[in-house]
Design an enzyme around this catalytic site. Sequence first.
Site, PDB file in Angstrom:
ATOM      1  N   ARG A 175       0.695  -1.034  -0.112  1.00 58.39           N
ATOM      2  CA  ARG A 175       0.601  -0.188  -0.244  1.00 58.39           C
ATOM      3  C   ARG A 175       0.763   1.289   0.044  1.00 58.39           C
ATOM      4  O   ARG A 175       0.106   2.155  -0.016  1.00 58.39           O
ATOM      5  CB  ARG A 175      -1.408  -0.162   0.814  1.00 58.39           C
ATOM      6  CG  ARG A 175      -2.147   1.160   1.564  1.00 58.39           C
ATOM      7  CD  ARG A 175      -2.699   1.221   0.330  1.00 58.39           C
ATOM      8  NE  ARG A 175      -3.665   2.456   0.213  1.00 58.39           N
ATOM      9  CZ  ARG A 175      -3.452   3.339   0.170  1.00 58.39           C
ATOM     10  NH1 ARG A 175      -2.193   4.017  -0.657  1.00 58.39           N
ATOM     11  NH2 ARG A 175      -4.353   4.253  -0.404  1.00 58.39           N
ATOM     12  N   LYS A 176       2.124   1.065  -0.007  1.00 56.09           N
ATOM     13  CA  LYS A 176       2.669   2.380   0.455  1.00 56.09           C
ATOM     14  C   LYS A 176       3.380   2.337  -0.893  1.00 56.09           C
ATOM     15  O   LYS A 176       3.457   1.709  -2.403  1.00 56.09           O
ATOM     16  CB  LYS A 176       4.256   2.616   1.685  1.00 56.09           C
ATOM     17  CG  LYS A 176       3.846   1.997   2.377  1.00 56.09           C
ATOM     18  CD  LYS A 176       2.666   2.265   3.150  1.00 56.09           C
ATOM     19  CE  LYS A 176       1.904   1.406   4.742  1.00 56.09           C
ATOM     20  NZ  LYS A 176       1.085   2.021   5.436  1.00 56.09           N
TER      21      LYS A 176
END
Length: 379
Positions: free
Chosen positions: A179-180
């Site tokens: 998600r980063k």
Amino acid sequence: MIPVMRPWLGEEEAEAAAGVVRSGWVAQGPRVAEFEDRFADRVGVRNGVAVSSCTTALHLSLHLLGVGPGDEVVVPSFSFIATANCVVHAGATPVFADVEAEDGNISERTVEPVLTPRTTAVIVVHQAGVPADVGPLRELCRDRGIALVEDAACAVGATLHGRPVGSDALLAAWSFHPRKLLTTGEGGMLTTTDPALAERARRLREHGMDVSAAARHLSRQPVLESYGEVGFNYRMTDIQAAIGLVQLGRLDAMVQRRRELAAGYHELLADVPGVRAVHDPVHGTTNYQSFWVELAADFPLSRNELLGTLAEAGVSARAGIMASHRQPAYAGHPHGDLGTTERLTDRTLILPLFHELTEAEQGTVVDTVRRAAGLRAAS
Ligand SMILES: *Cc1c(COP(=O)(O)O)cnc(C)c1O
């Protein structure tokens, strides 16, 4: 569906992982050591210690500071719940502080009212990649003998006063979850300006062993390790680090593309009444890890209605950043006034933003929002 986020991975990452598998050494070893050095270099700090996640990096940070039962640690409620959880893992009590409406981050102004004689640490989050203005907060903590830890899970590639976020952080924790921006599948890093803290962190992440398994393997002589204190298994694997090294080489391009796409959103949403978009704060630049917008009370649709409209148009947007104090896990936990946190968590949504998002896809997102606001499509 247009996803809200998709990691940017290529054949190079696949090849790098395969190379490690073929080498026969898959656990923490030479690739991890190289990734630590290269990552620390990029962040502008001397010491990097690779770990299994940002959550374990945060827990290790508190452990290194001696935070434990009876201590209070100030954290934003407006964050992914791991920020608060690591305090509980350390045996201490999280105390929630409110955030600034402008950047979604805690500040000396919001932290001061919740400090007590039991406060031993503050965790400042660079939320969604928007840098927090750490200087004044650091001064406040220094005056009171309180340690400051930086949750930089989302912030790789963001800058503060012209320098990379984390470059002067005593302890900063990073995430490589997909998600980063930069991913190793799962993974994290602890960076520190203090070589002694780094050395102890290296032992603690590997069961408290005074000689790493990799060093023992390389030695021609038998090595008898000893365990000076109780440690953890927070290691990263060489497979992950090999992927991370390739990803690190993509970082500048990732940040550049995200900032281009964000500029596109700003332009195409500028004339939409009741929509306020995240932007660079005066004190730095964001990597646009998440592109959030806040809907004013008079926007024709509620936040959840707009999420529904976007979903019908094939756009997977997301509710904004969570408020941990509202979760059953933190019912009854101490906090001050969290008015801004509650407003932002209720009124923000995250629009798709990822490296390979096309202009046509961005057009679909923007036009859905524009029509919901009663305006004509931009494209
Ligand atoms: C993602 C995230 C974490 C947790 O990272 P993991 O690597 O999944 O443990 C912690 N804090 C913040 C602010 C995050 O966004």
